[in-house]
Design a protein around this motif. Structure first.
Motif, PDB file in Angstrom:
ATOM      1  N   HIS A  11       0.847  -1.184   0.000  1.00 18.12           N
ATOM      2  CA  HIS A  11       0.000   0.000   0.000  1.00 18.12           C
ATOM      3  C   HIS A  11       0.880   1.231   0.000  1.00 18.12           C
ATOM      4  N   THR A  12       0.515   2.217  -0.792  1.00 15.35           N
ATOM      5  CA  THR A  12       1.196   3.499  -0.781  1.00 15.35           C
ATOM      6  C   THR A  12       0.371   4.458   0.043  1.00 15.35           C
ATOM      7  N   ASP A  14      -1.367   7.594   1.084  1.00 14.71           N
ATOM      8  CA  ASP A  14      -1.877   8.679   0.248  1.00 14.71           C
ATOM      9  C   ASP A  14      -1.174  10.005   0.508  1.00 14.71           C
ATOM     10  N   THR A  17       4.269   9.433  -1.409  1.00 13.24           N
ATOM     11  CA  THR A  17       4.649   8.263  -2.196  1.00 13.24           C
ATOM     12  C   THR A  17       5.947   7.655  -1.687  1.00 13.24           C
ATOM     13  N   ARG A  20       5.883   4.072   1.691  1.00 17.02           N
ATOM     14  CA  ARG A  20       5.079   2.921   1.298  1.00 17.02           C
ATOM     15  C   ARG A  20       5.152   1.868   2.380  1.00 17.02           C
ATOM     16  N   CYS A  85       1.119  -4.677  -5.168  1.00 16.88           N
ATOM     17  CA  CYS A  85       1.735  -3.379  -5.486  1.00 16.88           C
ATOM     18  C   CYS A  85       1.918  -3.146  -6.971  1.00 16.88           C
ATOM     19  N   ASP A  88      -1.352  -2.868  -8.930  1.00 15.29           N
ATOM     20  CA  ASP A  88      -2.038  -1.616  -8.577  1.00 15.29           C
ATOM     21  C   ASP A  88      -1.352  -0.402  -9.188  1.00 15.29           C
ATOM     22  N   ARG A  89      -0.033  -0.353  -9.060  1.00 12.13           N
ATOM     23  CA  ARG A  89       0.694   0.808  -9.577  1.00 12.13           C
ATOM     24  C   ARG A  89       0.637   0.872 -11.103  1.00 12.13           C
ATOM     25  N   SER A  91      -1.861  -0.213 -12.910  1.00 14.84           N
ATOM     26  CA  SER A  91      -3.228   0.221 -13.253  1.00 14.84           C
ATOM     27  C   SER A  91      -3.410   1.720 -13.032  1.00 14.84           C
ATOM     28  N   GLU A  92      -2.560   2.307 -12.189  1.00 15.08           N
ATOM     29  CA  GLU A  92      -2.592   3.755 -11.954  1.00 15.08           C
ATOM     30  C   GLU A  92      -1.705   4.499 -12.954  1.00 15.08           C
ATOM     31  N   GLY A  93      -1.070   3.760 -13.862  1.00  8.04           N
ATOM     32  CA  GLY A  93      -0.212   4.380 -14.873  1.00  8.04           C
ATOM     33  C   GLY A  93       1.226   4.578 -14.418  1.00  8.04           C
ATOM     34  N   ASP A  94       1.599   4.030 -13.286  1.00  9.06           N
ATOM     35  CA  ASP A  94       2.952   4.188 -12.750  1.00  9.06           C
ATOM     36  C   ASP A  94       3.843   3.065 -13.289  1.00  9.06           C
TER      37      ASP A  94
END
Length: 111
Positions: A11-12, A14, A17, A20, A85, A88-89, A91-94
């Motif tokens: 989890h990052t 909020d 960044t 983590r 991680c 998720d990252r 899918s967030e474009g990271d």
């Protein structure tokens, strides 16, 4: 490890960044803790073997078993990291997470 761990492993925060944290389900934490406690005992046993001048080959055998146990812990953590991680990252474009993952795998392969 099953897919229910997927989003719970890492989890990052909020707020930052750079801060983590991983959030493993309690059963995964318990399993990892049990494994690490066993490894800790193995290390103490190896230390005792050295102090008692046990035959080198026997000590090396125990070292190999301990390294294998550590590798098992690393595999569990890596799987959770990738399924949680990394997915998720991404899918967030990271996409930087891919470079991070490559470095992590390289560190594991040095052993």
């Amino acid at each position: 490890m099953d897919n229910s761990v997927k989003a719970e492993a890492c989890h990052t925060d909020d707020n930052s960044t750079s801060c983590r944290k991983s959030h493993h389900p309690e059963r995964v934490k318990k399993d990892l803790t049990t494994r690490l406690n066993r490894i800790e005992g193995q290390i103490r046993g190896i230390k005792g073997m050295i102090e008692k001048d046990v035959y080198c080959d026997d000590v090396i055998t125990q070292l190999s078993a301990t390294q294998s146990a550590l590798n098992s812990v690393a595999k569990i953590l890596l799987e959770g990291h990738i399924k949680g991680c990394v997915v998720d990252r991404l899918s967030e474009g990271d996409n930087e997470v891919i470079d991070e993952l490559v470095v992590t795998i390289q560190k594991l392969m040095k052993k």
